[in-house]
Structures are given as structure tokens and as C-alpha cells.
Design a protein around this motif. Structure first.
Motif, PDB file in Angstrom:
ATOM      1  N   ARG A  35       0.825  -1.347  -0.037  1.00  0.00           N
ATOM      2  CA  ARG A  35      -0.207   0.051  -0.187  1.00  0.00           C
ATOM      3  C   ARG A  35       0.905   1.324  -0.081  1.00  0.00           C
ATOM      4  NH1 ARG A  35      -4.064  -2.452   4.694  1.00  0.00           N
ATOM      5  NH2 ARG A  35      -5.445  -3.438   3.321  1.00  0.00           N
ATOM      6  N   TRP A  36       2.021   1.093   0.844  1.00  0.00           N
ATOM      7  CA  TRP A  36       2.617   2.338   0.908  1.00  0.00           C
ATOM      8  C   TRP A  36       3.242   2.522  -0.457  1.00  0.00           C
ATOM      9  CZ3 TRP A  36       7.913   4.093  -0.081  1.00  0.00           C
ATOM     10  CH2 TRP A  36       8.155   5.009   0.452  1.00  0.00           C
ATOM     11  N   GLY A  37       3.869   1.828  -1.082  1.00  0.00           N
ATOM     12  CA  GLY A  37       4.710   1.693  -2.412  1.00  0.00           C
ATOM     13  C   GLY A  37       3.547   2.122  -3.284  1.00  0.00           C
ATOM     14  N   ILE A  38       2.302   1.628  -3.649  1.00  0.00           N
ATOM     15  CA  ILE A  38       1.522   2.228  -4.368  1.00  0.00           C
ATOM     16  C   ILE A  38       1.245   3.435  -4.280  1.00  0.00           C
ATOM     17  CG2 ILE A  38      -0.911   1.844  -5.410  1.00  0.00           C
ATOM     18  CD1 ILE A  38      -0.620  -1.034  -4.858  1.00  0.00           C
ATOM     19  N   GLU A  39       0.808   4.049  -3.120  1.00  0.00           N
ATOM     20  CA  GLU A  39       0.708   5.392  -2.845  1.00  0.00           C
ATOM     21  C   GLU A  39       1.612   6.403  -3.001  1.00  0.00           C
ATOM     22  OE1 GLU A  39      -0.249   5.443   1.382  1.00  0.00           O
ATOM     23  OE2 GLU A  39      -2.322   4.391   1.196  1.00  0.00           O
ATOM     24  N   HIS A  40       2.978   5.728  -2.980  1.00  0.00           N
ATOM     25  CA  HIS A  40       4.197   6.605  -3.388  1.00  0.00           C
ATOM     26  C   HIS A  40       4.667   6.492  -4.651  1.00  0.00           C
ATOM     27  CE1 HIS A  40       4.149   6.960   1.043  1.00  0.00           C
ATOM     28  NE2 HIS A  40       4.970   8.229   0.848  1.00  0.00           N
ATOM     29  N   GLY A  41       3.668   5.987  -5.727  1.00  0.00           N
ATOM     30  CA  GLY A  41       4.127   6.058  -7.252  1.00  0.00           C
ATOM     31  C   GLY A  41       5.063   4.838  -7.715  1.00  0.00           C
ATOM     32  N   ASP A  48       3.043 -10.562 -15.096  1.00  0.00           N
ATOM     33  CA  ASP A  48       2.577  -9.603 -14.138  1.00  0.00           C
ATOM     34  C   ASP A  48       3.018  -9.995 -12.622  1.00  0.00           C
ATOM     35  OD1 ASP A  48       0.087  -8.519 -15.548  1.00  0.00           O
ATOM     36  OD2 ASP A  48       0.080 -10.748 -16.295  1.00  0.00           O
ATOM     37  N   LEU A  49       3.626 -11.248 -12.519  1.00  0.00           N
ATOM     38  CA  LEU A  49       4.271 -11.759 -11.236  1.00  0.00           C
ATOM     39  C   LEU A  49       5.527 -12.499 -11.686  1.00  0.00           C
ATOM     40  CD1 LEU A  49       4.672 -12.396  -8.291  1.00  0.00           C
ATOM     41  CD2 LEU A  49       2.669 -14.079  -8.349  1.00  0.00           C
ATOM     42  N   VAL A  50       6.487 -12.358 -11.191  1.00  0.00           N
ATOM     43  CA  VAL A  50       7.847 -13.125 -11.205  1.00  0.00           C
ATOM     44  C   VAL A  50       8.242 -13.613  -9.908  1.00  0.00           C
ATOM     45  CG1 VAL A  50      10.064 -13.441 -11.863  1.00  0.00           C
ATOM     46  CG2 VAL A  50       8.431 -11.738 -13.178  1.00  0.00           C
ATOM     47  N   LEU A  71      -1.161  -6.195  -8.129  1.00  0.00           N
ATOM     48  CA  LEU A  71      -1.601  -6.253  -6.611  1.00  0.00           C
ATOM     49  C   LEU A  71      -2.760  -5.248  -6.615  1.00  0.00           C
ATOM     50  CD1 LEU A  71       1.918  -5.338  -5.071  1.00  0.00           C
ATOM     51  CD2 LEU A  71       0.562  -7.448  -4.712  1.00  0.00           C
ATOM     52  N   GLU A  72      -3.386  -4.453  -7.571  1.00  0.00           N
ATOM     53  CA  GLU A  72      -4.428  -3.641  -7.496  1.00  0.00           C
ATOM     54  C   GLU A  72      -5.598  -4.695  -7.887  1.00  0.00           C
ATOM     55  OE1 GLU A  72      -3.050   0.938  -8.184  1.00  0.00           O
ATOM     56  OE2 GLU A  72      -3.297  -0.332  -9.848  1.00  0.00           O
TER      57      GLU A  72
END
Length: 255
Positions: A89-95, A124-126, A178-179
Motif C-alpha cells: 500500500r505504501w509503495g503504490i501510494e508513493h508511485g 504480471d508476477l515473477v 496487486l491492485e
């Protein structure tokens, strides 16, 4: 490998390595230093569960000297899954466009991150896999190997997913993956958390690729593996397997 729907993949964007920690004071400095040396362009987020050994303080000291390192302080030990979800969540929120899972104990080799990123260019996933050709383990007792291989075989059979190393914790996700798989509803932990994310990705029709990696048993600190983690994986996988088969049966009846 699962192919998912054939399509063009866009650029990856910025990459964030998420390192969950609980009592990893002996390992954290060397692991982060290796990440920053191996792939200087990626950033690091330490998600610390209020480690009593001072891991969080060490993370703050590293972050103070390196703007590419951030620290997410969590109030208590809530488990691997919760730490990763908070980090996602933190990573997605920070771009960030890529979210990478990596252990703090040195078992995952930062020098292999470029291999995951290269493969993610068309996936999509590794998953960094120990059990595909070219993958290997170092200094593991046979009991741990049998447990890991057995968990993957058990999960592959019950959940109808083709991954050889479904419990692996060294992996790279696109943000969009992830989204789209509903991480807000994930409640599983440990081994089971990795199984859960894999099955969600496969069942969403997304492309999953396994690349060989070397897994090295930790030299310092204590493993977080426990009977409770294994028991959770056994019953959750069984429940998901039954649920999936019931849905297939009902689906056939209504077609």
C-alpha cells in the motif's frame, strides 16, 4: 509459467524492495547494502514490526544516510502477510510501479533482483524459484527442503496452479497486479500468504513466471518458521481447494 491473456506489457516504472523485519538487527545493514550495490536504481522500504532488538532504529539510521531507503514503523508483530500488505500500500501510494518482496535474513540474493525485473517485463508476477531448473538451496537441512517441496506439491494439487515454488518469498509484482487481486481481503500469513497471492494471480488469468534463484539459509538470527504457520497453510489451502471445486461443479450445472 502461466501465460494469462496475450497482451503488450507497459514499462515497469520505479521499483521498491520491501523488506519486512522483526528482530533482524544482525542482518539488516548488510542486506540493504547489497541491494543498493546490486541495483542502485531501486528503492528500499523496511517494514518493521516494532522489533525489540532495535532493528527499527538501525533502519532509521540507514535511511538518514540514504534517501533511497525509507522505514515503515508498525506498532506490533502482526506477521509477514500484514507487513507486506502495508508495504504494498505504501509503495503504490508513493508511485512505485514494481513491488519486490525480499527477506531480511540474507536468504534471498539481492544480486538476482535484475533477473526478476527482466522477467517482469513480460509478466504480471515473477517468482524467484528454488525448484525450477537452475534453482538451488544452500545449507538447508533435508527436513526444511521436504517441507517446502511438500507444501508446493500439496498446494499445486489442491489449488490447480502450476507453480513449482508456490511458497517462495522472493518475488516481483507489477503494481497493477496487486491492485487487481484484492489484497485488501488477504488475511493469510507466512507460507500461506505467498500461496494466497499466487493463487489469486493465477486465477485472475494473469501471467506468472518462475525464474531460478539460489536460496541460502540464514547465518544469523532465528527463523520465523513455526508449527502454527505450517498448520495455517494446511487448513487454508484445503479450504480454498474445496471452495474452488465446489465453484467448478456449480458452474457446470448452470451451463
Amino acid at each position: 509459467m502461466t501465460d494469462g491473456e496475450a497482451r503488450e506489457y507497459g514499462p515497469l516504472g520505479k521499483a521498491l524492495v520491501i523488506i519486512p523485519t522483526y528482530n533482524e538487527a544482525d542482518n539488516l545493514r548488510s542486506v540493504i547494502a547489497r541491494v543498493r550495490t546490486a541495483v542502485p536504481e531501486v528503492h528500499v522500504l523496511v517494514a518493521d514490526d516494532n522489533s525489540p532488538d532495535g532493528t527499527g532504529k538501525i533502519a532509521d539510521e540507514i535511511a538518514a544516510d540514504d534517501e533511497a531507503v525509507q522505514v515503515l514503523h508498525r506498532s506490533s508483530k502482526e506477521g509477514l502477510g500484514a507487513a507486506y500488505i502495508a508495504g504494498f500500500r505504501w509503495g503504490i501510494e508513493h508511485g512505485y510501479g514494481v513491488l519486490i518482496e525480499m527477506d531480511a535474513d540474507g536468504s534471498h540474493q539481492p544480486e538476482e533482483i535484475p533477473r526478476l525485473l527482466t522477467a517482469l517485463g513480460g509478466a504480471d508476477l515473477v517468482i524467484g524459484s528454488r525448484w525450477v531448473p537452475g534453482g538451488r538451496i544452500v545449507n538447508w537441512p533435508k527436513s526444511r527442503e521436504y517441507l517446502s517441496r511438500g507444501a508446493s506439491t500439496y498446494s499445486r494439487f489442491l489449488l490447480d496452479v502450476p507453480m513449482r515454488d508456490i511458497t517462495a518469498g522472493f518475488r516481483a509484482f507489477r503494481k497493477e497486479t496487486l491492485e487487481s487481486i484484492g489484497i485488501e481481503t488477504v488475511a493469510s500469513q507466512g507460507y500461506c500468504f505467498q500461496i494466497d497471492l499466487t493463487r489469486r494471480t493465477v486465477h485472475a488469468g494473469l501471467r506468472v513466471v518462475e525464474v531460478p534463484v539460489t536460496f541460502v539459509e540464514r547465518e544469523r538470527g532465528n527463523s520465523k518458521m513455526s508449527r502454527d504457520i505450517v498448520a495455517e497453510a494446511l487448513w487454508r489451502v484445503a479450504a480454498w481447494g474445496v471452495e474452488g471445486r465446489v465453484k467448478k461443479i456449480l458452474g457446470r450445472r448452470h451451463t
